[in-house]
Design an enzyme around this catalytic site. Structure first.
Site, PDB file in Angstrom:
ATOM      1  N   ASN A 243       0.572   0.376   5.957  1.00  0.00           N
ATOM      2  CA  ASN A 243       1.186  -0.417   4.898  1.00  0.00           C
ATOM      3  C   ASN A 243       1.982  -1.524   5.549  1.00  0.00           C
ATOM      4  OD1 ASN A 243       2.422  -1.364   2.529  1.00  0.00           O
ATOM      5  ND2 ASN A 243       4.093   0.119   2.698  1.00  0.00           N
ATOM      6  N   GLY A 244       1.700  -2.748   5.179  1.00  0.00           N
ATOM      7  CA  GLY A 244       2.429  -3.869   5.753  1.00  0.00           C
ATOM      8  C   GLY A 244       1.515  -5.050   5.993  1.00  0.00           C
TER       9      GLY A 244
ATOM     10  N   CYS B 154       0.832  -1.191   0.000  1.00  0.00           N
ATOM     11  CA  CYS B 154       0.000   0.000   0.000  1.00  0.00           C
ATOM     12  C   CYS B 154       0.870   1.245   0.000  1.00  0.00           C
ATOM     13  CB  CYS B 154      -0.897   0.030   1.240  1.00  0.00           C
ATOM     14  SG  CYS B 154      -1.987  -1.406   1.392  1.00  0.00           S
TER      15      CYS B 154
ATOM     16  N   GLY C 274      -0.629   0.534  -5.077  1.00  0.00           N
ATOM     17  CA  GLY C 274      -1.931  -0.083  -4.833  1.00  0.00           C
ATOM     18  C   GLY C 274      -2.978   0.471  -5.772  1.00  0.00           C
TER      19      GLY C 274
ATOM     20  N   TYR D   2      11.428  -3.784  -7.333  1.00  0.00           N
ATOM     21  CA  TYR D   2      10.199  -3.630  -8.098  1.00  0.00           C
ATOM     22  C   TYR D   2       9.277  -2.522  -7.628  1.00  0.00           C
ATOM     23  CZ  TYR D   2       5.607  -4.698 -10.110  1.00  0.00           C
ATOM     24  OH  TYR D   2       4.395  -4.607 -10.747  1.00  0.00           O
TER      25      TYR D   2
END
Length: 545
Positions: A105-106, A2, A31, A262
């Site tokens: 995020n995670g 995210c 996201g 990436y």
């Protein structure tokens, strides 16, 4: 995976929403499933707009005009825990204590224990399967323990410190307390990125503050002095001061190396490392391995072609090192999202050929070296190799900037099941056969680590669990991996409506849909200003676009 963002303007009556929206569009690569913004206006009132879809689909001038206030929190989401349900779009909110908005995020690895604690001890209701809601409620419960009418920074640090003891996994978080300020904190291993920046007005003028997953948002918005939130650190920003504290200093700092491979944009800097420079170094390291393997196989390559977009930097560096012509052999459709983070195998396969078109003149009768950032499921690689052969390539060799991915990611990247990974249980020749390549050459893990570490020698470790199977937080065993495999199956992530939904289609979903699309949000009880567009509005937007 995210993207999170928090913004505090010096002017409380300012309009933070438009800047947050612009920032989220710069984080869209993190996201594409859902997005949301919550702002805080006069008298501590929150204003919310969130829905399934990309930033451009959810926010327009009308929706942004409903988001008043000079501070706010934004989020773009691709689900790796829970489901793709509308009700799990972030930011989340709880009204008690003090009014808290939260973006995460995670991924957490002790969710069962946390759910049991929140139910039996804290008596807090959890309404979704999202671990972000768990994290928010642990934080809220710790704040509740103060019993104070008004809290201060010390109380917040105590609450976050308690959270870091209770919670295991990866988390970079931004929170907002009604009428108080914005907060950011990061897990003790620093697995997921978040940083802060300031925008100072000329000659001792007031200052705006930003939290973001990546530095590119700060660059584009005129902020400077970017610095990463340190692992185990919390930062609290009010209009009076910035306060920061290390709450858990003892864990191993191990940022996820796949961010550099990436996920992150090349124009971002994460933990003191330029993503662009690290990808150049990956190409340089990979060139040496390619040269060695080609010599051993007695093969020659006519042209180096990158798989757009992430691998371009590495491919160009590799071509220069090997003195082989570099060509752009694929033309990318900019209006198709990142296939890696599309939530379904069939969707990913179908979108590869929509996303890329091979130019025959760069492939006909040539031995082609395709450079990709990584080979995960093999879906994209197989389609691209076939496309190259369809337009006349006589030989297709694939070079991956990352080592073979053979293990689950439990920290927020959608690689849950080893069975989905093309490298799992296969040798390198078997991987080549599975994706239809004549030869596959992988980066070695030591070379990948060196590619990033050389730019910040203080980074002594990285989370490389997808390559090595070693999890920096501990607490990951076969039983846990089997459980998340089930939880994150493709069926669990099917939602009513399309991946990037049409607003009218979403509005006309059956009564049992995941959450109301207008009025009160069933998850958090906060009015959601997002509304479906009429056919005329949709047509007008298409014309403008």
């Amino acid at each position: 995976m995210c993207g999170i963002l928090g913004l505090l303007l010096h002017n409380f009556e300012g309009e933070a929403a438009s800047e947050i929206c612009e920032g989220l569009s710069l984080l869209q690569h993190r996201g594409q499933d859902a997005c949301g913004i919550v702002t805080c206006g006069a008298k501590g009132r929150f204003f919310q707009c969130k829905a399934n879809g990309m930033v451009r689909d959810v926010f327009d001038a009308k929706s942004l005009s409903t988001l008043s206030g000079g501070m706010g929190v934004g989020h773009v989401r691709y689900p790796t825990a829970g489901s793709s349900a509308y009700a799990e779009a972030q930011p989340f909110y709880v009204n008690s204590p003090y009014g808290i908005v939260f973006a995460h995020n995670g991924n957490l690895i002790n969710t069962r224990e946390l759910k049991a604690f929140l139910d039996a001890d804290a008596h807090r209701h959890i309404n979704t399967d999202s671990d972000s809601e768990l994290l928010l409620n642990v934080f809220a419960n710790n704040l509740q323990k103060t019993g104070k009418f008004r809290i201060n920074e010390e109380d917040i640090f105590t609450a976050i410190g308690g959270l870091m003891v209770q919670v295991k996994g990866a988390y970079a978080c931004v929170a907002m307390l009604a009428g108080f300020g914005i907060i950011a904190f990061r897990d003790p291993n620093g697995i997921r990125p978040v940083g802060m920046a300031a925008r100072r007005r000329p000659i001792t003028g007031p200052t705006d503050y930003l939290f973001s997953s990546e530095s590119v948002v700060a660059d584009a918005s005129g902020f400077s002095d970017w610095e990463d939130v340190k692992p185990g650190e919390a930062i609290i920003i009010t209009r009076e001061r910035v306060t920061r504290r290390h709450l858990m200093p003892s864990a191993t700092f191990a940022p996820d190396i796949f961010e550099y491979v990436y996920f992150a944009r090349p124009d971002s800097v994460l933990d003191g490392v330029s993503v662009y420079r690290s990808r150049m170094a990956m190409g340089e390291m990979l060139a040496e391995n390619v040269k060695r393997v080609l010599a051993a196989e007695n093969l020659e390559v006519d042209v180096v072609i990158p798989v757009p977009d992430t691998s371009r930097v590495a491919a160009l560096e590799l071509a220069q090192r090997l003195k082989i012509p570099y060509r752009e052999g694929f033309v990318k459709n900019r209006y198709v999202g990142r296939t890696f983070i599309m939530p379904g195998q069939q969707t990913r396969s179908k979108n590869v050929r929509k996303k890329l078109n091979a130019m025959a003149l760069e492939f006909v009768n040539k031995a082609v070296l395709l450079v990709d950032d990584s080979i995960v499921r093999g879906t994209t690689s197989k389609e691209i190799i076939q496309m190259a052969k369809d337009v006349g390539a006589k030989k297709v060799i694939v070079a991956s900037c990352a080592p073979p991915i053979r293990h689950s990611n439990v920290y927020g990247i959608d690689m849950p099941s080893p069975a989905e990974l093309v490298a799992y249980g296969r040798t390198t020749p078997e991987i080549a056969e599975a994706i239809g390549a004549d030869l596959v050459i992988f980066q070695t893990l030591p070379d990948l680590i060196a590619s990033v570490q050389q730019f910040n020698p203080s980074l002594k470790a990285f989370d490389c669990s997808v390559f090595s199977g070693e999890y920096v937080t501990g607490g990951v065993n076969e039983e846990y991996l089997s459980r998340i495999d089930t939880m994150r199956s493709e069926n669990a992530k099917r939602k009513v409506g399309s991946v990037v939904p049409d607003r009218v289609e979403a509005a006309e979903m059956a009564p049992g849909r995941n959450g109301p699309l207008n009025g009160a949000d069933e998850t958090i009880g906060l009015y959601n200003s997002w509304t479906a567009m009429s056919p005329n509005e949709r047509a007008n937007r298409a014309i403008v676009s």
